[in-house]
Design a protein around this motif. Structure first.
Motif, PDB file in Angstrom:
ATOM      1  N   HIS A   1     -14.168   6.839  -0.354  1.00 36.24           N
ATOM      2  CA  HIS A   1     -13.622   6.066  -1.474  1.00 36.24           C
ATOM      3  C   HIS A   1     -12.671   4.976  -0.988  1.00 36.24           C
ATOM      4  CE1 HIS A   1     -12.069   5.058  -5.395  1.00 36.24           C
ATOM      5  NE2 HIS A   1     -10.839   5.421  -5.037  1.00 36.24           N
ATOM      6  N   ILE A   2     -11.722   5.372  -0.131  1.00 39.43           N
ATOM      7  CA  ILE A   2     -10.704   4.395   0.268  1.00 39.43           C
ATOM      8  C   ILE A   2     -11.231   3.418   1.308  1.00 39.43           C
ATOM      9  CG2 ILE A   2      -8.818   5.984  -0.238  1.00 39.43           C
ATOM     10  CD1 ILE A   2      -8.498   6.399   2.767  1.00 39.43           C
ATOM     11  N   MET A   3     -12.237   3.799   2.056  1.00 35.94           N
ATOM     12  CA  MET A   3     -12.727   2.921   3.117  1.00 35.94           C
ATOM     13  C   MET A   3     -13.884   2.028   2.659  1.00 35.94           C
ATOM     14  SD  MET A   3     -10.771   3.509   5.659  1.00 35.94           S
ATOM     15  CE  MET A   3     -11.614   2.726   7.029  1.00 35.94           C
ATOM     16  N   GLY A   4     -14.653   2.465   1.641  1.00 32.66           N
ATOM     17  CA  GLY A   4     -15.845   1.702   1.305  1.00 32.66           C
ATOM     18  C   GLY A   4     -15.993   1.297  -0.131  1.00 32.66           C
TER      19      GLY A   4
ATOM     20  N   GLU B   1       4.426   3.318   5.361  1.00 36.78           N
ATOM     21  CA  GLU B   1       5.727   2.795   4.959  1.00 36.78           C
ATOM     22  C   GLU B   1       6.512   3.802   4.138  1.00 36.78           C
ATOM     23  OE1 GLU B   1       6.170  -1.432   3.553  1.00 36.78           O
ATOM     24  OE2 GLU B   1       6.648  -0.409   1.693  1.00 36.78           O
ATOM     25  N   GLY B   2       5.801   4.596   3.305  1.00 33.31           N
ATOM     26  CA  GLY B   2       6.479   5.538   2.422  1.00 33.31           C
ATOM     27  C   GLY B   2       6.852   4.888   1.106  1.00 33.31           C
TER      28      GLY B   2
ATOM     29  N   LYS C   1       2.267   6.319  -6.477  1.00 37.77           N
ATOM     30  CA  LYS C   1       3.091   5.637  -5.480  1.00 37.77           C
ATOM     31  C   LYS C   1       4.085   6.605  -4.835  1.00 37.77           C
ATOM     32  CE  LYS C   1       2.711   1.047  -7.492  1.00 37.77           C
ATOM     33  NZ  LYS C   1       3.426  -0.095  -8.085  1.00 37.77           N
ATOM     34  N   ILE C   2       4.152   7.827  -5.355  1.00 35.32           N
ATOM     35  CA  ILE C   2       5.047   8.853  -4.784  1.00 35.32           C
ATOM     36  C   ILE C   2       4.257  10.031  -4.241  1.00 35.32           C
ATOM     37  CG2 ILE C   2       6.889  10.490  -5.313  1.00 35.32           C
ATOM     38  CD1 ILE C   2       7.845   8.551  -7.459  1.00 35.32           C
ATOM     39  N   GLY C   3       3.266  10.473  -5.013  1.00 31.42           N
ATOM     40  CA  GLY C   3       2.543  11.707  -4.676  1.00 31.42           C
ATOM     41  C   GLY C   3       1.747  11.592  -3.390  1.00 31.42           C
ATOM     42  N   TRP C   4       2.182  12.347  -2.413  1.00 28.11           N
ATOM     43  CA  TRP C   4       1.469  12.340  -1.127  1.00 28.11           C
ATOM     44  C   TRP C   4       1.716  13.661  -0.422  1.00 28.11           C
ATOM     45  CZ3 TRP C   4       2.384  12.924   4.082  1.00 28.11           C
ATOM     46  CH2 TRP C   4       1.397  12.427   4.946  1.00 28.11           C
ATOM     47  N   PRO C   5       0.714  14.354   0.087  1.00 31.80           N
ATOM     48  CA  PRO C   5      -0.693  13.968   0.108  1.00 31.80           C
ATOM     49  C   PRO C   5      -1.512  14.663  -0.959  1.00 31.80           C
ATOM     50  CG  PRO C   5      -0.372  15.741   1.632  1.00 31.80           C
ATOM     51  CD  PRO C   5       0.954  15.518   0.931  1.00 31.80           C
ATOM     52  N   ALA C   6      -0.852  15.325  -1.971  1.00 35.11           N
ATOM     53  CA  ALA C   6      -1.626  16.076  -2.933  1.00 35.11           C
ATOM     54  C   ALA C   6      -2.546  15.160  -3.755  1.00 35.11           C
ATOM     55  CB  ALA C   6      -0.705  16.849  -3.860  1.00 35.11           C
ATOM     56  N   GLN C   7      -2.219  13.863  -3.840  1.00 36.12           N
ATOM     57  CA  GLN C   7      -3.091  12.958  -4.561  1.00 36.12           C
ATOM     58  C   GLN C   7      -4.360  12.682  -3.769  1.00 36.12           C
ATOM     59  OE1 GLN C   7      -3.002  11.524  -7.575  1.00 36.12           O
ATOM     60  NE2 GLN C   7      -1.194  12.701  -8.141  1.00 36.12           N
TER      61      GLN C   7
ATOM     62  N   ALA D   1      -7.387   1.037  -3.248  1.00 37.10           N
ATOM     63  CA  ALA D   1      -7.103   2.390  -2.782  1.00 37.10           C
ATOM     64  C   ALA D   1      -6.765   2.389  -1.299  1.00 37.10           C
ATOM     65  CB  ALA D   1      -8.303   3.304  -3.050  1.00 37.10           C
ATOM     66  N   LEU D   2      -7.467   1.564  -0.526  1.00 36.45           N
ATOM     67  CA  LEU D   2      -7.192   1.486   0.906  1.00 36.45           C
ATOM     68  C   LEU D   2      -5.796   0.930   1.168  1.00 36.45           C
ATOM     69  CD1 LEU D   2      -8.035   1.655   3.858  1.00 36.45           C
ATOM     70  CD2 LEU D   2      -9.084  -0.603   3.618  1.00 36.45           C
ATOM     71  N   ILE D   3      -5.442  -0.143   0.441  1.00 43.28           N
ATOM     72  CA  ILE D   3      -4.110  -0.741   0.621  1.00 43.28           C
ATOM     73  C   ILE D   3      -3.022   0.263   0.220  1.00 43.28           C
ATOM     74  CG2 ILE D   3      -2.565  -2.550  -0.218  1.00 43.28           C
ATOM     75  CD1 ILE D   3      -5.078  -4.307  -0.570  1.00 43.28           C
ATOM     76  N   HIS D   4      -3.249   0.921  -0.915  1.00 44.72           N
ATOM     77  CA  HIS D   4      -2.260   1.893  -1.385  1.00 44.72           C
ATOM     78  C   HIS D   4      -2.081   3.037  -0.382  1.00 44.72           C
ATOM     79  CE1 HIS D   4      -0.227   4.839  -3.828  1.00 44.72           C
ATOM     80  NE2 HIS D   4      -1.228   5.671  -3.645  1.00 44.72           N
ATOM     81  N   HIS D   5      -3.198   3.537   0.125  1.00 49.12           N
ATOM     82  CA  HIS D   5      -3.152   4.627   1.098  1.00 49.12           C
ATOM     83  C   HIS D   5      -2.398   4.188   2.352  1.00 49.12           C
ATOM     84  CE1 HIS D   5      -4.601   8.068   3.457  1.00 49.12           C
ATOM     85  NE2 HIS D   5      -4.842   7.198   4.424  1.00 49.12           N
ATOM     86  N   PHE D   6      -2.689   2.987   2.838  1.00 47.70           N
ATOM     87  CA  PHE D   6      -2.062   2.492   4.060  1.00 47.70           C
ATOM     88  C   PHE D   6      -0.547   2.356   3.882  1.00 47.70           C
ATOM     89  CE2 PHE D   6      -0.604  -1.031   6.711  1.00 47.70           C
ATOM     90  CZ  PHE D   6      -0.981  -0.572   7.965  1.00 47.70           C
TER      91      PHE D   6
END
Length: 442
Positions: free
Chosen positions: A348-351, A366-367, A325-331, A356-361
């Protein structure tokens, strides 16, 4: 007679204030007409590449002697500290890295460490070591610019060309690590943006050997050079009490004899694990600042080599906090070109994973939220103590960020360095301050 407040006029948009410089009027009020008492008041500058339009020095002259000197700081109108209030915590480094554009990684690190203190985040050891390596490379790079610009101002074209050449080697290795030569936005809350490149070992070894040669070369060129010595020795004197009274830190303070270095006195990251000295000198003049900065380049190189070995002994590992929930974008998974997301990650996140898609968005748009509170972390920058004060109201954007920029503070010493000396020595004094006006922009 200057007006006590700015003139104003009414427009369709409301009242508009017109602010103009009044310092010349004030000056004449204080001293009378300088033509009548045979004093000369001049605007000096810009003579330093970093002072283009944002710093001028008003000097009262009696012959060639400087009776009074005032530093007049202008504006770059970058509004960096205000801009970050409208960005997420991860986006903020893209602005902050432009404050001191000659040592951008230090501002990034100070800010990231303040946010991590609020998050109580546990940064991976590999990220800490990489931060040390990049910052020490950046310190050497910044000192090369100081030498090159100072040499240019004092008439040494060879010092200028050699300094910029050596700095270019530093930018090469920083590009290898971060992907950019300047304004990296590489050190972020939680770690660093990406791991080292596959050919980093070879690139680092080549760079370190080059730095040995370049530092030896500049000492052969300047340390025994009679003109260089005469332009610097006994010029721009400031002792330890004087430094403390105006808040001067860094090489300026150490050149006066006080070995204050936050890497030693208040260690952070992994600095307490490395063997290095804090160079000092005792004369407190421009020559001492030259001696201290050249010695600091050697010590930074020593730290880089130790950190490089430390990195190899630690082996592979994460470079960003494990908390997704913090690591971005190294995750995320970086694409084969080193930029953007890999096709596997997009797949992975799209299909494959709705979560994963919700978390990425949410993370990207939002940060992450930072607990309410405030933190100040100071580190040892190339020009002195550099600190970031971050205030959080519990949201996804900083409520306030304020930088303690050493260039702005060190400029307060300019009158003390210049008054009583010759006009030509003001040039050497300003060069010895090593100001970067991006950091002075308030």
């Amino acid at each position: 007679m200057s007006t006590p407040t700015a003139d104003s006029r009414q427009t369709n948009e409301g009242k508009v204030y017109t602010v103009t410089g009044g310092d010349w009027d004030d000056l004449f009020d204080e001293t009378g007409d300088p033509l009548e008492d045979e004093k000369l008041v001049i605007n000096l500058g810009p003579q330093h590449p970093s002072t283009h339009g944002v710093l001028r020095i008003v000097c009262d002259l009696d012959g060639e002697s400087v009776e009074k000197a005032r530093a007049v700081v202008g504006y770059l109108h970058t509004g960096i500290e205000k801009n970050v209030e409208y960005r997420t915590y991860t986006q903020a480094p893209t602005f902050l890295t432009r404050a001191d554009y000659l040592s951008p990684l230090f501002t990034e690190a100070s800010y990231a460490m303040s946010v991590e203190r609020l998050l109580n985040a546990d940064v991976p050891i590999r990220a800490d070591i990489i931060r040390v390596i990049t910052m020490e490379i950046c310190r050497i790079s910044s000192h090369w610019i100081w030498l090159a610009t100072g040499g240019m101002e004092l008439g040494s074209t060879t010092a200028a060309t050699n300094g910029f050449r050596a700095r270019n080697y530093c930018l090469d290795i920083l590009e290898n690590i971060t992907g950019l030569r300047m304004n990296h936005a590489y050190i972020r809350p939680g770690g660093v943006a990406q791991d080292l490149a596959a050919d980093f070992d070879e690139a680092f070894t080549w760079w370190a050997d080059k730095m040995d040669d370049e530092i030896d070369g500049v000492e052969r060129l300047l340390t025994g050079q009679p003109i260089w010595i005469r332009r610097l020795k006994g010029v721009g004197f400031l002792n330890v009490p004087g430094c403390l009274q105006v808040g001067v830190t860094g090489p300026m303070l150490r050149a006066a004899g006080l070995g204050w270095d936050l890497r030693k006195t208040e260690p952070y990251l992994t600095y307490d694990e490395y063997d290095f000295e804090v160079p000092t000198h005792d004369a407190g003049d421009c020559w001492s600042r030259y001696v201290v900065r050249v010695a600091e380049m050697r010590e930074s190189l020593k730290i880089c080599r130790q950190a490089f070995e430390h990195l190899k002994s630690e082996g592979p590992g994460p470079v960003m906090v494990e908390d997704k929930k913090i690591g971005w974008p190294a995750q995320l998974s970086i694409g084969a070109d080193g930029m953007g997301n890999s096709l596997e990650h997009v797949k992975h996140i799209m299909g494959q994973s709705m979560e994963a898609l919700i978390h990425h968005f949410k993370l990207v748009t939002e940060g992450f939220r930072v607990p309410a509170g405030q933190a100040y972390v100071a580190i040892e920058g190339p020009r002195g103590e550099l600190g970031a004060h971050v205030v959080s109201d519990g949201g996804t954007r900083p409520w306030r960020v304020h930088l303690r920029e050493p260039s702005f503070i060190n400029l307060q010493a300019l009158p003390a360095l210049s008054e009583g000396g010759l006009l030509a020595d003001v040039i050497a004094s300003v060069a010895s301050l090593d100001p970067v006006m991006g950091g002075c922009d308030r």
